[in-house]
Design an enzyme around this catalytic site. Sequence first.
Site, PDB file in Angstrom:
ATOM      1  N   GLU A  43      13.847  47.645  -7.007  1.00 24.08           N
ATOM      2  CA  GLU A  43      12.475  47.552  -7.500  1.00 24.08           C
ATOM      3  C   GLU A  43      12.428  47.498  -9.012  1.00 24.08           C
ATOM      4  O   GLU A  43      12.999  48.348  -9.699  1.00 24.08           O
ATOM      5  CB  GLU A  43      11.640  48.738  -7.003  1.00 24.08           C
ATOM      6  CG  GLU A  43      10.175  48.615  -7.384  1.00 24.08           C
ATOM      7  CD  GLU A  43       9.379  49.868  -7.087  1.00 24.08           C
ATOM      8  OE1 GLU A  43       8.515  50.227  -7.902  1.00 24.08           O
ATOM      9  OE2 GLU A  43       9.624  50.495  -6.036  1.00 24.08           O
ATOM     10  N   GLY A  44      11.743  46.494  -9.535  1.00 22.56           N
ATOM     11  CA  GLY A  44      11.572  46.367 -10.970  1.00 22.56           C
ATOM     12  C   GLY A  44      10.525  47.334 -11.495  1.00 22.56           C
ATOM     13  O   GLY A  44      10.106  48.271 -10.801  1.00 22.56           O
ATOM     14  N   LYS A 102      15.563  51.972  -7.966  1.00 28.22           N
ATOM     15  CA  LYS A 102      14.649  51.696  -9.081  1.00 28.22           C
ATOM     16  C   LYS A 102      15.451  52.012 -10.329  1.00 28.22           C
ATOM     17  O   LYS A 102      15.463  53.155 -10.808  1.00 28.22           O
ATOM     18  CB  LYS A 102      13.387  52.551  -8.989  1.00 28.22           C
ATOM     19  CG  LYS A 102      12.301  52.109  -9.978  1.00 28.22           C
ATOM     20  CD  LYS A 102      10.998  52.820  -9.712  1.00 28.22           C
ATOM     21  CE  LYS A 102       9.924  52.363 -10.700  1.00 28.22           C
ATOM     22  NZ  LYS A 102       9.471  50.977 -10.448  1.00 28.22           N
ATOM     23  N   THR A 142       6.047  49.732  -5.169  1.00 27.69           N
ATOM     24  CA  THR A 142       6.700  50.822  -4.447  1.00 27.69           C
ATOM     25  C   THR A 142       6.154  50.944  -3.029  1.00 27.69           C
ATOM     26  O   THR A 142       6.920  51.096  -2.071  1.00 27.69           O
ATOM     27  CB  THR A 142       6.515  52.154  -5.188  1.00 27.69           C
ATOM     28  OG1 THR A 142       7.074  52.042  -6.506  1.00 27.69           O
ATOM     29  CG2 THR A 142       7.209  53.284  -4.449  1.00 27.69           C
ATOM     30  N   PRO A 187      -3.369  45.676   3.788  1.00 29.35           N
ATOM     31  CA  PRO A 187      -4.711  46.098   3.370  1.00 29.35           C
ATOM     32  C   PRO A 187      -4.662  47.405   2.593  1.00 29.35           C
ATOM     33  O   PRO A 187      -3.652  48.113   2.578  1.00 29.35           O
ATOM     34  CB  PRO A 187      -5.442  46.282   4.701  1.00 29.35           C
ATOM     35  CG  PRO A 187      -4.358  46.723   5.638  1.00 29.35           C
ATOM     36  CD  PRO A 187      -3.128  45.959   5.223  1.00 29.35           C
ATOM     37  N   LEU A 205      -5.147  51.098   2.252  1.00 28.51           N
ATOM     38  CA  LEU A 205      -5.165  52.217   3.185  1.00 28.51           C
ATOM     39  C   LEU A 205      -5.614  53.471   2.439  1.00 28.51           C
ATOM     40  O   LEU A 205      -4.988  53.869   1.453  1.00 28.51           O
ATOM     41  CB  LEU A 205      -3.774  52.431   3.794  1.00 28.51           C
ATOM     42  CG  LEU A 205      -3.190  51.254   4.583  1.00 28.51           C
ATOM     43  CD1 LEU A 205      -1.768  51.579   5.031  1.00 28.51           C
ATOM     44  CD2 LEU A 205      -4.060  50.916   5.784  1.00 28.51           C
TER      45      LEU A 205
END
Length: 224
Positions: A114-115, A38, A17, A203, A205
């Site tokens: 999105e899976g 989704k 996500t 990266p 966060l």
Amino acid sequence: MSKTWFVAGTDTGVGKTAVSCALMAAAAASGFRTAAVKPVAAGCDNEGQNDDALCLMAGMTEALEYSQVNPIALEAAIAPHIAASLEGKTLQASRLVGLCRGVMLGKADFVLIEGAGGWRVPINPRETLADVAIQLRVGVILVVGMRLGCINHALLTAEAIRRDGLQLTGWVANQPGPRMARHEENLETLRQMLPAPLLGDVPFLQHWDATEAAKHINLQSLIE
């Protein structure tokens, strides 16, 4: 029809996500109208809404109803086919495909589907969420959670995608927690062995921000 990709993960909790929102932020910065679906989410609040779906809604440029973004919202945060069974529901790939196409036919020209979990997450005794991507015939973006074991997970997932007849159009290295040991060496190994371009190395966060994460995304190979 919109340009659409299926976002898969090497496992659950790898940041699908978060990466999807970063991809949409990067696309919006390039002038694209974005949307995401989704189709199945397991784990909802008291209002029957899933946090991941809400994040996708906040990250897209198009104004869609919650029911369009997450048409199948299951209460328990467990495997989708088990959660559906507990609610007396049956999940079918063909129905999920139809729900996804409703958004794909909309005004957005950058659409992500999105899976849930990894590539082979079951939705019923015969089908997995991979069958949704297969029936839609869309390219796949793989989110690789950069942690111990990621190389094996990524290579096996890429192999499964290829055997299913779909193209791995790109992958994103995402750091879901503190930076893993030997990050650069692991990243270089994946870069050499995965048969698709690296779209970004995102990266960890401390305070998540999709716009900040989008600075680590390069969509050139997708857009071209």
